[in-house]
Motif scaffolding. Structure first.
Motif, PDB file in Angstrom:
ATOM      1  N   PRO A 258     -39.638 -32.804 -25.174  1.00  0.00           N
ATOM      2  CA  PRO A 258     -41.477 -33.032 -25.879  1.00  0.00           C
ATOM      3  C   PRO A 258     -41.678 -33.744 -24.412  1.00  0.00           C
ATOM      4  O   PRO A 258     -42.724 -34.075 -24.450  1.00  0.00           O
ATOM      5  CB  PRO A 258     -41.485 -33.000 -27.020  1.00  0.00           C
ATOM      6  N   ASP A 259     -40.220 -35.363 -24.873  1.00  0.00           N
ATOM      7  CA  ASP A 259     -40.255 -36.284 -24.090  1.00  0.00           C
ATOM      8  C   ASP A 259     -40.038 -36.198 -22.993  1.00  0.00           C
ATOM      9  O   ASP A 259     -41.182 -37.300 -21.906  1.00  0.00           O
ATOM     10  CB  ASP A 259     -39.697 -37.575 -24.905  1.00  0.00           C
ATOM     11  N   VAL A 260     -38.948 -35.821 -22.381  1.00  0.00           N
ATOM     12  CA  VAL A 260     -38.843 -35.516 -20.980  1.00  0.00           C
ATOM     13  C   VAL A 260     -39.480 -34.812 -19.912  1.00  0.00           C
ATOM     14  O   VAL A 260     -39.687 -34.761 -18.440  1.00  0.00           O
ATOM     15  CB  VAL A 260     -37.346 -35.598 -20.821  1.00  0.00           C
ATOM     16  N   ARG A 261     -39.773 -33.837 -20.831  1.00  0.00           N
ATOM     17  CA  ARG A 261     -40.992 -32.896 -19.823  1.00  0.00           C
ATOM     18  C   ARG A 261     -40.405 -31.632 -18.962  1.00  0.00           C
ATOM     19  O   ARG A 261     -40.999 -31.188 -17.929  1.00  0.00           O
ATOM     20  CB  ARG A 261     -42.317 -33.080 -19.757  1.00  0.00           C
ATOM     21  N   SER A 262     -38.843 -32.103 -18.944  1.00  0.00           N
ATOM     22  CA  SER A 262     -37.889 -31.375 -17.476  1.00  0.00           C
ATOM     23  C   SER A 262     -37.083 -30.972 -18.288  1.00  0.00           C
ATOM     24  O   SER A 262     -36.404 -31.332 -19.143  1.00  0.00           O
ATOM     25  CB  SER A 262     -37.967 -32.353 -16.529  1.00  0.00           C
ATOM     26  N   TYR A 263     -36.108 -29.904 -17.118  1.00  0.00           N
ATOM     27  CA  TYR A 263     -34.408 -29.658 -17.634  1.00  0.00           C
ATOM     28  C   TYR A 263     -33.603 -30.709 -17.173  1.00  0.00           C
ATOM     29  O   TYR A 263     -33.479 -31.293 -15.876  1.00  0.00           O
ATOM     30  CB  TYR A 263     -34.637 -28.593 -16.832  1.00  0.00           C
ATOM     31  N   LEU A 264     -32.373 -30.592 -17.647  1.00  0.00           N
ATOM     32  CA  LEU A 264     -31.531 -31.956 -17.355  1.00  0.00           C
ATOM     33  C   LEU A 264     -30.096 -31.117 -17.527  1.00  0.00           C
ATOM     34  O   LEU A 264     -30.243 -30.347 -17.684  1.00  0.00           O
ATOM     35  CB  LEU A 264     -31.633 -33.013 -19.376  1.00  0.00           C
ATOM     36  N   ASP A 265     -29.722 -32.448 -16.272  1.00  0.00           N
ATOM     37  CA  ASP A 265     -28.062 -31.742 -15.990  1.00  0.00           C
ATOM     38  C   ASP A 265     -27.224 -31.961 -17.235  1.00  0.00           C
ATOM     39  O   ASP A 265     -27.469 -32.871 -18.534  1.00  0.00           O
ATOM     40  CB  ASP A 265     -27.741 -32.483 -15.283  1.00  0.00           C
ATOM     41  N   PHE A 266     -25.853 -31.350 -17.283  1.00  0.00           N
ATOM     42  CA  PHE A 266     -25.642 -31.941 -18.354  1.00  0.00           C
ATOM     43  C   PHE A 266     -24.453 -33.220 -18.300  1.00  0.00           C
ATOM     44  O   PHE A 266     -23.838 -33.221 -19.024  1.00  0.00           O
ATOM     45  CB  PHE A 266     -23.801 -30.764 -18.867  1.00  0.00           C
ATOM     46  N   GLN A 267     -24.598 -33.642 -17.708  1.00  0.00           N
ATOM     47  CA  GLN A 267     -23.637 -34.879 -17.332  1.00  0.00           C
ATOM     48  C   GLN A 267     -24.628 -36.189 -17.771  1.00  0.00           C
ATOM     49  O   GLN A 267     -24.245 -37.767 -17.759  1.00  0.00           O
ATOM     50  CB  GLN A 267     -23.458 -34.815 -16.301  1.00  0.00           C
ATOM     51  N   VAL A 268     -25.578 -36.066 -18.804  1.00  0.00           N
ATOM     52  CA  VAL A 268     -26.779 -37.069 -18.963  1.00  0.00           C
ATOM     53  C   VAL A 268     -26.093 -37.734 -20.639  1.00  0.00           C
ATOM     54  O   VAL A 268     -26.642 -38.107 -20.842  1.00  0.00           O
ATOM     55  CB  VAL A 268     -27.908 -36.605 -19.198  1.00  0.00           C
ATOM     56  N   ALA A 269     -25.001 -35.876 -20.820  1.00  0.00           N
ATOM     57  CA  ALA A 269     -24.592 -36.598 -21.953  1.00  0.00           C
ATOM     58  C   ALA A 269     -23.632 -37.009 -22.261  1.00  0.00           C
ATOM     59  O   ALA A 269     -22.942 -35.491 -21.624  1.00  0.00           O
ATOM     60  CB  ALA A 269     -25.231 -36.033 -23.234  1.00  0.00           C
ATOM     61  N   ARG A 270     -22.699 -36.942 -23.379  1.00  0.00           N
ATOM     62  CA  ARG A 270     -21.265 -37.648 -23.564  1.00  0.00           C
ATOM     63  C   ARG A 270     -20.938 -36.749 -24.990  1.00  0.00           C
ATOM     64  O   ARG A 270     -21.313 -36.882 -25.734  1.00  0.00           O
ATOM     65  CB  ARG A 270     -20.237 -38.131 -22.549  1.00  0.00           C
ATOM     66  N   LEU A 271     -20.214 -35.623 -25.156  1.00  0.00           N
ATOM     67  CA  LEU A 271     -19.576 -35.829 -26.504  1.00  0.00           C
ATOM     68  C   LEU A 271     -18.408 -36.011 -26.639  1.00  0.00           C
ATOM     69  O   LEU A 271     -17.010 -36.159 -26.282  1.00  0.00           O
ATOM     70  CB  LEU A 271     -19.454 -34.221 -26.359  1.00  0.00           C
TER      71      LEU A 271
END
Length: 322
Positions: A258-271
Motif C-alpha cells: 500500500p505504500d510502495v505500490r510496486s512489486y519488489l525484488d527479494f534482495q531488498v530484505a535479508r532474513l
C-alpha cells in the motif's frame, strides 16, 4: 420427494435479512421460503433442502446468501465439498496478534463449481475471465476467508474487489491481506484484517509449502544472498530456511505494497534470524520514506507439517526487543 413442515420461529430473529425475491429471503443459517406478506409460522421445504440448511447452520457462518430458485439445489453439495472452514485459532497460538482477525479454510479445486461465486455473494473479477478452475477455486477461497475476517472485525460481509495491480482493495479504515496455496489436489487459504483508521498499520500474510528439492538451487539463488546462506543455523534444514525466507519476504511485500505500490525484488530484505516462532528481516535499501535501509522488521511464523504460515504485523507490540 417427501415434503414436511418446519417451524420457522427460531429462524425469524436472525439478523441481516437479505431479500432475494418477493417470495424468498436468505438467513445466516440457510434458505427460508415465506408466503404472502413475508411473515409465516412455517415453511415447506424438501428433505434435501432441510439437510443442507442444517449443514450450513452449523458449519458455514453468515453469509450464505444463495437463491434456490435461481440456481437449484444441485449446486449446494459443491459448497459443502469445495470449501471447509478451519477452526478459529485459540489463545497461545503464535499467529494470534492483538487486533488481527484471522480466518482460514481448506478447499478442493477438483470440486469447484463457478456458481459458488453467486452462492457466497463473492464478485468474480474480469481479470479471471477464462482462468483455470483451480485458480478460480483459490481466489474464491481467499475471498471467502476475507469476508469472514471482515465479519469478525465487525465490518460486515464485503466482497473484496481486485485493484489495478491485482491487489485486494479493502474497505476504508481496514488493513487486510490474503494468501493461498495448493498442492496435490488440496488447498489452504487465509485472510487477516484489522482496523487501521490512520493508515499506519502494515499487514502481510503468506502460505507456502516446503520447497521441493529439485527447485531449491534456482530459488535459493533468487531469494537468498550470500549472507543469508551463512546465517542459516547449522541445525536448520536448508529447505525450511529457504521456504521461510521466501514466505517472510512475501509477507513483507504484501505489508508494504500500500505504500510502495510496486512489486519488489527479494534482495531488498535479508532474513537475519528465525527462532521460537519469530523471524526478523533487515531492509537492505530504502523503498519508501516509511521503509528505510537498515530497518529491522519482525514477523511471526508457524510450521504445520510441510506447510508454513508467516504473518507480518508492523508495528507489532509483541515483537522481540532488538
Amino acid at each position: 420427494m417427501a415434503l414436511f413442515y418446519v417451524d420457522s420461529c427460531c429462524a425469524a430473529p436472525c439478523c441481516h435479512l437479505h431479500q432475494v425475491s418477493p417470495w424468498h429471503r436468505t438467513f445466516p443459517g440457510g434458505f427460508q421460503t415465506f408466503t404472502g406478506s413475508g411473515r409465516a409460522s412455517c415453511h415447506v421445504v424438501c428433505a434435501w433442502c432441510a439437510i443442507c440448511s442444517v449443514y450450513y447452520l452449523f458449519t458455514m457462518p453468515h453469509p450464505n446468501r444463495f437463491c434456490l430458485d435461481a440456481l437449484g439445489i444441485d449446486h449446494l453439495p459443491a459448497l459443502a465439498t469445495c470449501l471447509h472452514p478451519l477452526p478459529i485459532r485459540t489463545s497461545g497460538d503464535i499467529l494470534l496478534a492483538a487486533g488481527i482477525h484471522l480466518r482460514e479454510a481448506r478447499f478442493e479445486p477438483a470440486r469447484f463449481d463457478p456458481n459458488l461465486f453467486i452462492l457466497l455473494n463473492i464478485a468474480r473479477p474480469d481479470v479471471l475471465r477464462g482462468a483455470a478452475p483451480a485458480r478460480l477455486a483459490e481466489f474464491l477461497a481467499g475471498r471467502y476467508c476475507a469476508g469472514h475476517a471482515l465479519l469478525a472485525a465487525g465490518r460486515g460481509w464485503t466482497s473484496v474487489p481486485v485493484g489495478a495491480q491485482r491487489e485486494p482493495c479493502w474497505p476504508v479504515g481496514v488493513c487486510g491481506t490474503i494468501s493461498h496455496t495448493r498442492r496435490g489436489g488440496h488447498g489452504h487459504a487465509i485472510a487477516a484484517v484489522a482496523h487501521d483508521i490512520g493508515d499506519r498499520l502494515a499487514l502481510g500474510v503468506d502460505l507456502e509449502d516446503l520447497i521441493d528439492d529439485a527447485a531449491q538451487p534456482a530459488l535459493a539463488e533468487m531469494i537468498l544472498d550470500a549472507q543469508e546462506q551463512e546465517l542459516r543455523p547449522t541445525d536448520e534444514d536448508p529447505a525450511r530456511w529457504l521456504t521461510l525466507a521466501f514466505s517472510a519476504k512475501e509477507s513483507l511485500f504484501k505489508a508494504v505494497f500500500p505504500d510502495v505500490r510496486s512489486y519488489l525484488d527479494f534482495q531488498v530484505a535479508r532474513l537475519v534470524t528465525a527462532q521460537a516462532g519469530w523471524f526478523c528481516l533487515r531492509l537492505m535499501q530504502d523503498i519508501h520514506p516509511r521503509w528505510r535501509a537498515g530497518q529491522l522488521i519482525w514477523g511471526r511464523y508457524q510450521w504445520s507439517g510441510i506447510r508454513l504460515t508467516t504473518l507480518l504485523v508492523h508495528p507489532d507490540p509483541d515483537a522481540p526487543a532488538g
